[in-house]
Design a protein around this motif. Sequence first.
Motif: not given
Length: 705
Positions: A507, A503-505, A550, A547, A527, A524, A530
């Motif tokens: 970053e 759920p979270v990259l 998003l 996504c 997600l 994704c 971003l």
Amino acid sequence: MAESSVFFFANSLLAKFDSSHIYEASLDIGVYVHFQSIKESLLCIKAWLQKADRKKERIYLTQLLLREIKNVLYDAQNVLDEFEYERLRNEVVNAHVNSITKCITGTLAEVEEQHINQLRIILQKQKFLLVLDGVGNEDPLKWSELRNLISSGMEGSKVLVTTRSHSTASMMGTIPSHTLKCLTMEDSLSLFQNIAFREGEEKKFPDLVKVGREIVNTCGGVPLAITSMGRRLYSNSQMHICKFMGDFWDFPINNPFLLELRLSYDQMPSHLKHCFEIFSLYPDDFVFHSSEVASLWAALGLLPSPNKYETLIDVANQCLLELMSRSFLQEFVNFGTSYYFQIHNLVNDLARYIAKDDCHMASTNIRKVSKNVQHLSFAKDDLHSNYFTTKSVIRTILFPIEGVGASSEAFLSMCMSRCKYLRVLDLSDSTYETLPSSTGKLRHLRFLSLERNEKIKRVPDSICKLYNLQVLNLVGCTKLEKLPKGLRNLVSLRQLGITTKEPVLPENDIAYLNSLEILNIESCENLKSLFVGVKLPTLRTLTVTKCGSLESLPLDLNHFPRLETLLVDNCEYLDLTNGYDDLNSNLRLKAIHLHSLPQLLTLPSWLQESTNTLLSLIIVDCKNLEVLPEWLSTLSFLGSFGMINCPKLMFLPNDIHRLTALGYLRIEGCPELCRKCQLQVGEYWSKISHINQIFIDEPEDLKQY
């Protein structure tokens, strides 16, 4: 020629040996003397080839000798790669030891000069004759810019364009053009002999004069081909002329177009020859994208070093434009910052013939290839059982055809154990559930793609030890549960493609990638947001696709100072105005592609800040898009504009006729708008008729007639 390829190879290696960080690091670890010995050997090879070229004494080295020299250079490059790997590893280790957590965010400000405006002032009200001879550029945007420049306040101007390209001639508009015709046989013979021989020298070679007619006939009356053939003969000895004749008839040329291309290839700079030869790894009618080609060329070290304000992407694009100008590419479509193109089948045959010793595309007819082949591609999944020797020198493994990938565990094992010097490993469309941890031992690897590998669940963390890696593509790995740990260690990464269930990259790790230029985030599904507060100072292209959860995508100049291309596709809940209430993006975008965005009712106002930079705007399948803003007419550099399958869109901006740089307009699947833009009769026709390339879908009720 093969000798010039060796010269380019040696020269590029010497440039690396001369770099300051290689010099300093070799002193630190005590290998300076060994490196100097290798460098001296390279200098000897370079000097020998350079001397032969300077004296214009054609030396036909045997293929065996050339191969041995090239193998020595490959060995030197492998040594340098190992050293570079250790240098980068030490940098990463030291960064962790010293707890360096601050990402380099500063970039050199781009210097923008208004040369065109200054030129308009200088030329204003001047009278001149501009002759453009032998023009082959078929880019309508460039011709639109030229016409606008010439017509801006100048009176009495005359422009003469000569071209062999009928499509170029058709784009001249009011500019007079003259289509060049082929020479007659008599004129062709005269031109050939005048260039090939000094006055009276043709008497020494009566046999050659006799076959001159046949040579000239093959040239088809094309002056470039005739001139090139004549220059290759000029001032050569009888022995070299005989050798030339053997080379000339060695390739099965059956039409003048292909002959001209072969001669044009011979006159290319060495690096461009290497780049062209890589196309032989792809099937006929393959559709290439410039960023993929650029990544492959860069991974193989085929590109010259970029200048101070350039990147390897810029250098690769220059190579593509030069190949296009030489007629090696076709169906060339310009999207502002990237290109799609194809290669004619005959040209592909030429590439395969020229590159047959180094490049091979595996087929059912041949199951074993030369032990010297460096680059290998597969058209089918069942063709890779006997391709590797015990100590393989293969540097490239490709599966270029979508839907065709590897499935054999034995094949994967051979790649890891026998292909020690792999630089490119493309396992697209493969069916592996995981990669072995030994993948992290491929120290020379620059390019790793697992694109559309729909079964893979885990990628080993060991790949984050591939410090030379420039491309990592995990797009389409829909079962990938999480990304490998340690992405920040991939300090050479230029292109990253991500698909994950997370759920979270990571970053913060991505923010450490100080060479990252292309980021592709696809499928994704978990997600939601971003890049909140994350800076990516080197990023030039951002693609966000499929996504579904998003909701926001805040972008601004401070966090993305070099962002040029934005593609957003199939993000059901994404509102491009969300997160911009108190934010001035000030982005300098050049290309924007918006696809399948149900929340898009009109274009977000922050796009207006790219007024002086935007070159391409494409909107596709935005079913709820109802209106285009009036400020759209202020995009003075917009060259291509497309609106496809936006059924609620009914109007164009009132001042759309002010888009004088617009050279390409496509409107499809917008019934009412298409009706208003119909040729001659539509109410908008007078405002768009100045555009060179117009594609308007015919309304359904008119198609039956």
